[in-house]
Enzyme design. Structure first.
Site, PDB file in Angstrom:
ATOM      1  N   ASP A   1       8.104  17.281  11.049  1.00  0.00           N
ATOM      2  CA  ASP A   1       7.037  17.972  11.759  1.00  0.00           C
ATOM      3  C   ASP A   1       6.948  17.537  13.219  1.00  0.00           C
ATOM      4  OD1 ASP A   1       6.380  19.437   9.559  1.00  0.00           O
ATOM      5  OD2 ASP A   1       4.624  18.252   9.011  1.00  0.00           O
ATOM      6  N   GLY A   2       7.224  16.257  13.484  1.00  0.00           N
ATOM      7  CA  GLY A   2       7.192  15.777  14.857  1.00  0.00           C
ATOM      8  C   GLY A   2       8.209  16.495  15.728  1.00  0.00           C
TER       9      GLY A   2
ATOM     10  N   ASP B   1     -16.579   6.461  17.097  1.00  0.00           N
ATOM     11  CA  ASP B   1     -15.228   6.233  17.616  1.00  0.00           C
ATOM     12  C   ASP B   1     -14.654   7.458  18.307  1.00  0.00           C
ATOM     13  OD1 ASP B   1     -15.363   3.685  16.694  1.00  0.00           O
ATOM     14  OD2 ASP B   1     -13.814   3.884  15.155  1.00  0.00           O
TER      15      ASP B   1
ATOM     16  N   THR C   1      -4.569  19.958   7.860  1.00  0.00           N
ATOM     17  CA  THR C   1      -3.887  19.110   6.883  1.00  0.00           C
ATOM     18  C   THR C   1      -3.363  17.824   7.510  1.00  0.00           C
ATOM     19  OG1 THR C   1      -1.795  20.257   7.306  1.00  0.00           O
ATOM     20  CG2 THR C   1      -3.167  21.103   5.509  1.00  0.00           C
TER      21      THR C   1
END
Length: 268
Positions: free
Chosen positions: A46-47, A150, A161
């Site tokens: 996916d990267g 945060d 997802t």
């Protein structure tokens, strides 16, 4: 057909890329064009696909993506390494037909009222690294809450997802052109109150985050931007979409089931 191949440099990936190039070179009408491709084939995970998306985001309306995954399971990558020949044959045997997924438009407004635009496939987050983030959150220009914690994550349906899911957000089908905002470790007490729940907004609505800090960090699909004196950030569904070739594109809920639950053999 103008095609380019984007890939990582893992040994297994390079073997698949070599095989893919050989399979494409024998096809009539194939032109390898890394500058103005019609089809971008990614080999990796996916990267790799997200990096290719950002490389060609200015041409996104004229490009179709196909993903081949090597190594770990890829959520955006439909094909496995052993299916390269089958994928190439399908690419030339059928008329182009695409599955379209919505994208996130990010508009950063500086104190000097300069506007910078970004496009995200998965999500954009606003954080402070060593201190608490304080920010006013607006929906359609109306104040919704004063956040302290945060950070905040705004995601697309396909991005639901990814980081969003780890924050307890809902998984949303990509045909729903909706934005989702999830809190990152919010502080809730008698002084600071937030909804403390992910929210999903309609496609014609937008989210505005006005930070009360001069310095904070904004990420776009994981890429970090250190910001100083930013006035506000507007998030909305983009009028642009990413297109995947449909002939091998896995049913969305099958992807989710495969990625997070597993096959039938994994059940006891």
């Amino acid at each position: 057909m103008r095609i380019t191949i984007a890939h990582n440099n893992n040994a297994e990936t390079l073997k698949v890329v070599a095989h893919l190039k050989n399979a494409l070179e024998v096809k009539e009408g194939v032109v390898f064009d890394a500058k103005y491709p019609d089809v971008v084939i990614t080999v990796g995970g996916d990267g790799t696909l997200i990096n290719a998306f950002h490389r060609y985001e200015n041409q996104i309306s004229s490009i179709r993506f196909i993903g081949i995954h090597t190594g770990h399971l890829g959520f955006y990558t439909d094909w496995q390494a052993q299916d390269v020949d089958k994928m190439v044959d399908a690419l030339f045997l059928r008329e182009p037909e695409s599955a379209k997924y919505p994208l996130l438009e990010v508009e950063l407004v500086t104190e000097a009222n300069e506007k910078k635009h970004y496009l995200a496939l998965n999500e954009s987050a606003v954080k402070r690294i060593s201190h608490t983030l304080e920010a006013n959150v607006y929906i359609d220009g109306q104040l919704f809450e004063n956040f302290r914690g945060d950070g905040l994550c705004i995601s697309t349906p396909t991005g639901s997802t990814a980081y969003n899911k780890s924050l307890g957000g809902a998984v949303i089908h990509p045909r729903l052109k909706a934005l989702q905002m999830a809190e990152i470790a919010s502080i809730n007490n008698r002084v600071f109150r937030t909804l403390s729940s992910p929210i999903v907004i309609a496609p014609d609505q937008w989210i505005t985050i006005v930070p009360n800090s001069a310095h904070f960090v904004m990420t776009v699909d994981g890429s970090k931007l250190d910001l100083h004196n930013a006035k506000k950030i507007n998030y909305r569904i983009s009028n642009k979409e990413i297109r995947f070739d449909r002939f091998g594109h896995t049913h969305f809920w099958s992807r989710v089931q495969s990625a997070f639950i597993g096959g039938k053999d994994d059940f006891i």
